[in-house]
Design a protein around this motif. Structure first.
Motif, short mmCIF file in Angstrom:
data_model
loop_
_atom_site.label_atom_id
_atom_site.label_comp_id
_atom_site.label_asym_id
_atom_site.label_seq_id
_atom_site.Cartn_x
_atom_site.Cartn_y
_atom_site.Cartn_z
N LEU A 69 5.61 4.25 2.97
CA LEU A 69 6.39 5.30 3.20
C LEU A 69 7.10 5.63 2.02
O LEU A 69 7.20 4.86 1.07
N ILE A 70 7.16 6.89 1.52
CA ILE A 70 7.47 7.59 0.20
C ILE A 70 8.40 8.55 0.59
O ILE A 70 8.23 9.66 1.27
N ASP A 90 9.49 13.10 5.10
CA ASP A 90 9.03 12.21 4.07
C ASP A 90 7.46 11.45 4.44
O ASP A 90 7.04 11.74 5.40
N ARG A 91 6.85 11.20 3.26
CA ARG A 91 5.51 11.03 3.52
C ARG A 91 5.12 9.51 3.96
O ARG A 91 5.85 8.56 3.64
N ILE A 92 3.96 9.52 4.72
CA ILE A 92 3.46 8.09 4.98
C ILE A 92 1.91 8.09 4.74
O ILE A 92 1.33 9.04 5.14
N GLU A 93 1.37 7.13 3.98
CA GLU A 93 0.04 7.13 3.57
C GLU A 93 -0.51 5.90 3.68
O GLU A 93 0.00 4.80 3.63
N LEU A 94 -1.74 5.74 3.98
CA LEU A 94 -2.56 4.54 4.02
C LEU A 94 -3.23 4.10 2.75
O LEU A 94 -4.08 5.07 2.51
N ARG A 95 -2.53 3.38 2.07
CA ARG A 95 -2.96 3.20 0.52
C ARG A 95 -3.50 1.70 0.51
O ARG A 95 -3.28 0.94 1.31
N ILE A 96 -4.35 1.38 -0.34
CA ILE A 96 -4.88 0.05 -0.72
C ILE A 96 -3.77 -0.73 -1.39
O ILE A 96 -3.08 -0.21 -2.31
N THR A 97 -3.46 -1.68 -0.95
CA THR A 97 -2.34 -2.71 -1.07
C THR A 97 -2.81 -4.16 -1.54
O THR A 97 -3.85 -4.38 -1.31
#
Length: 222
Positions: free
Chosen positions: A47-48, A85-92
């Motif tokens: 979440l950003i 607000d943004r939500i993204e599937l990121r590599i963590t």
């Protein structure tokens, strides 16, 4: 593997959430951008907010555009986020950790314990005449359908070892000659079985390129 990924999955929040919310609704129709989940499957999302503050959440279920989440993952803190607000599937880091379990990695400079039997790459086929074995294989199970000469190979590697299973065909009396790269004790060559369908086992060790040392054949397995 329980973790799921999708390329470039992203959206915005359809409504704001507080620090205790465990459901996130993304923009209409955007849920399909994220992985479908079943059973124990999950993915991590970030979440950003408009100030680029971040929170990583673990998404454990998705129903159309509604994500069920566990908050404050990977040392991030639960925060409030606003609609848009943004939500993204990121590599963590945790996501990569799910893919790679250190105990499942074999390191070349330490002793490794295998939890299952390991099989060397094995060639199986018929051979006759001048035959060049492909030493990108470790073991060979070959049936001689005529007299055989093992020609000098070019694919062997020092330290390689394995076995050559030599089988006489139904006719038998097939002979075996060796190229100069194949070395035997005292240069005496090999004596093999000649009976039809006989099975011999010839061990080998590669001392260096162009030096394949053959052990004494074990004859006529039945």
């Amino acid at each position: 593997m329980s973790i799921k990924f999708a390329n470039n999955a992203h959206s915005t929040l359809a409504s704001g959430i507080n620090t205790s919310a465990t459901s996130i609704t993304v923009a209409s129709g955007h849920g399909a951008r994220f992985p479908s989940l079943a059973g124990a499957e999950f993915f991590f999302a970030t979440l950003i907010d408009s100030s680029n503050n971040l929170e990583i959440v673990k998404v454990t279920a998705r129903s159309t555009d509604v994500l069920t989440v566990t908050r404050a993952q990977e040392s991030t803190s639960a925060a409030s986020f606003s609609s848009g607000d943004r939500i993204e599937l990121r590599i963590t880091a945790a996501g990569l950790g799910e893919l790679i379990t250190p105990s499942d990695i074999a390191f070349k400079n330490v002793a490794n314990t295998w939890a299952a039997a390991q099989q060397g790459r094995t060639f199986t086929g018929n051979i006759t005449g001048s035959t060049t074995l492909d030493f990108t294989y470790q073991n060979f199970i070959v049936t001689a359908t005529g007299n055989v000469t093992l020609a000098n190979p070019s694919t062997e590697a020092a330290g390689q070892s394995g076995v050559i299973i030599l089988i006489q065909d139904g006719t038998g009396s097939r002979t075996l000659s060796l190229g100069t790269d194949y070395e035997t004790a005292a240069g005496a060559g090999l004596t093999i079985s000649t009976t039809a369908n006989a099975v011999d086992v010839i061990p080998y060790f590669v001392k260096a390129s162009g030096s394949i040392q053959l052990g004494a054949p074990q004859l006529a397995f039945a």
